[in-house]
Design a protein around this motif. Structure first.
Motif, mmCIF file in Angstrom:
data_model
loop_
_atom_site.group_PDB
_atom_site.id
_atom_site.type_symbol
_atom_site.label_atom_id
_atom_site.label_comp_id
_atom_site.label_asym_id
_atom_site.label_seq_id
_atom_site.Cartn_x
_atom_site.Cartn_y
_atom_site.Cartn_z
ATOM 1 N N PHE A 30 0.837 -1.203 0.000
ATOM 2 C CA PHE A 30 0.000 0.000 0.000
ATOM 3 C C PHE A 30 0.870 1.250 0.000
ATOM 4 O O PHE A 30 0.617 2.191 -0.760
ATOM 5 C CB PHE A 30 -0.915 -0.021 1.240
ATOM 6 C CG PHE A 30 -1.737 1.221 1.403
ATOM 7 C CD1 PHE A 30 -2.960 1.344 0.761
ATOM 8 C CD2 PHE A 30 -1.300 2.269 2.189
ATOM 9 C CE1 PHE A 30 -3.734 2.493 0.907
ATOM 10 C CE2 PHE A 30 -2.053 3.422 2.344
ATOM 11 C CZ PHE A 30 -3.276 3.533 1.691
ATOM 12 N N LEU A 31 1.919 1.272 0.836
ATOM 13 C CA LEU A 31 2.798 2.440 0.923
ATOM 14 C C LEU A 31 3.590 2.635 -0.369
ATOM 15 O O LEU A 31 3.822 3.770 -0.788
ATOM 16 C CB LEU A 31 3.726 2.315 2.133
ATOM 17 C CG LEU A 31 3.023 2.322 3.499
ATOM 18 C CD1 LEU A 31 4.018 2.054 4.623
ATOM 19 C CD2 LEU A 31 2.262 3.607 3.733
ATOM 20 N N VAL A 32 3.974 1.547 -1.022
ATOM 21 C CA VAL A 32 4.659 1.642 -2.320
ATOM 22 C C VAL A 32 3.693 2.197 -3.370
ATOM 23 O O VAL A 32 4.023 3.116 -4.113
ATOM 24 C CB VAL A 32 5.211 0.265 -2.762
ATOM 25 C CG1 VAL A 32 5.653 0.277 -4.221
ATOM 26 C CG2 VAL A 32 6.375 -0.164 -1.861
ATOM 27 N N LYS A 33 2.479 1.644 -3.401
ATOM 28 C CA LYS A 33 1.473 2.071 -4.384
ATOM 29 C C LYS A 33 1.189 3.568 -4.289
ATOM 30 O O LYS A 33 0.983 4.233 -5.300
ATOM 31 C CB LYS A 33 0.176 1.283 -4.156
ATOM 32 C CG LYS A 33 -0.952 1.677 -5.077
ATOM 33 C CD LYS A 33 -2.208 0.880 -4.777
ATOM 34 C CE LYS A 33 -3.363 1.353 -5.633
ATOM 35 N NZ LYS A 33 -4.602 0.632 -5.304
ATOM 36 N N HIS A 34 1.205 4.108 -3.075
ATOM 37 C CA HIS A 34 0.881 5.521 -2.879
ATOM 38 C C HIS A 34 2.114 6.411 -2.781
ATOM 39 O O HIS A 34 2.008 7.579 -2.403
ATOM 40 C CB HIS A 34 -0.024 5.677 -1.655
ATOM 41 C CG HIS A 34 -1.369 5.056 -1.884
ATOM 42 N ND1 HIS A 34 -2.349 5.661 -2.636
ATOM 43 C CD2 HIS A 34 -1.876 3.853 -1.519
ATOM 44 C CE1 HIS A 34 -3.408 4.870 -2.696
ATOM 45 N NE2 HIS A 34 -3.148 3.762 -2.034
ATOM 46 N N GLY A 35 3.294 5.861 -3.137
ATOM 47 C CA GLY A 35 4.503 6.662 -3.226
ATOM 48 C C GLY A 35 5.127 7.072 -1.903
ATOM 49 O O GLY A 35 5.982 7.952 -1.873
ATOM 50 N N VAL A 36 4.728 6.442 -0.811
ATOM 51 C CA VAL A 36 5.304 6.777 0.487
ATOM 52 C C VAL A 36 6.711 6.213 0.606
ATOM 53 O O VAL A 36 7.612 6.861 1.137
ATOM 54 C CB VAL A 36 4.406 6.257 1.639
ATOM 55 C CG1 VAL A 36 5.028 6.524 3.002
ATOM 56 C CG2 VAL A 36 3.021 6.882 1.542
ATOM 57 N N ILE A 37 6.914 5.002 0.091
ATOM 58 C CA ILE A 37 8.238 4.377 0.044
ATOM 59 C C ILE A 37 8.448 3.810 -1.356
ATOM 60 O O ILE A 37 7.486 3.566 -2.082
ATOM 61 C CB ILE A 37 8.410 3.252 1.112
ATOM 62 C CG1 ILE A 37 7.378 2.136 0.913
ATOM 63 C CG2 ILE A 37 8.358 3.819 2.523
ATOM 64 C CD1 ILE A 37 7.568 0.917 1.806
ATOM 65 N N SER A 38 9.701 3.613 -1.727
ATOM 66 C CA SER A 38 9.994 3.016 -3.027
ATOM 67 C C SER A 38 9.892 1.496 -2.920
ATOM 68 O O SER A 38 9.979 0.927 -1.827
ATOM 69 C CB SER A 38 11.388 3.409 -3.499
ATOM 70 O OG SER A 38 12.362 2.861 -2.631
#
Length: 192
Positions: free
Chosen positions: A111-119
């Motif tokens: 989820f965090l990758v999908k929303h650009g929070v982490i690579s």
């Protein structure tokens, strides 16, 4: 995202509960009527515990949105008796809670990758705990709550931890503060 998984994430986002508190949560601790979640137990490294600190063993508010998500999950869950864990492991026939680390791997990090929070290749720590930092940063940075209220929501013994570890400056807030300063200096009598 399935209801249970969505509910875990939203409880973390809305209440800033620690992962150990979410996975140690029993239905009897969710007080829908009085709008509170009582922190009575935690689940850490395969064992039930009492909580991180004396300050953390209290309650957090349960507003209507997280309550609705929890109620929806309770109605669908095979385990909804008062003494049942809210987020039991189906693989373990409901005898233990879900694995927090596996949940983060399967749901939170993607989820965090999908929303650009982490690579995608990010190897650092980034799990449910990130939502405690987010709540702090946004509530204080956008003046949704004062630091003492946020300290209480996080159940920190000291506001120093809340401010020095959890609150992060937002770029747009810093820029607005700098612009207010520049305007004040430029309008000062001695500058004109």
């Amino acid at each position: 995202m399935p209801v249970a998984e969505r509910t875990i994430v939203l409880v973390a986002v809305f209440t800033a509960l620690r992962a150990s508190e979410i996975f140690g949560l029993r239905w009897e601790a969710v007080d829908f009527l009085n709008q509170k979640i009582w922190i009575q137990r935690t689940w850490v490294k395969g064992k039930e515990g009492k909580g991180k600190s004396v300050a953390s063993r209290t309650h957090v508010p349960l507003s209507s949105r997280p309550a609705a998500h929890l109620m929806e999950w309770k109605q669908q869950s095979a385990y909804s008796k008062p003494t049942d864990l809210v987020f039991r492991s189906l693989k373990l026939s409901g005898k233990k809670p879900r694995s927090g680390s596996q949940f983060v791997k399967d749901y939170v990090r993607p989820f965090l990758v999908k929303h650009g929070v982490i690579s995608k290749g990010y190897r650092g720590r980034c799990g449910l705990h990130v939502f405690r930092h987010s709540l702090t940063t946004v509530m204080i940075g956008e003046k949704l709550a004062d630091p003492k209220t946020v300290q209480s929501l996080l159940r920190h013994a000291s506001s120093k931890v809340t401010m020095d570890v959890y609150a992060h400056a937002l770029d747009d807030v810093k820029l607005a503060a700098q612009e207010r300063w520049v305007e004040r200096v430029e309008n000062a009598p001695m500058v004109q």
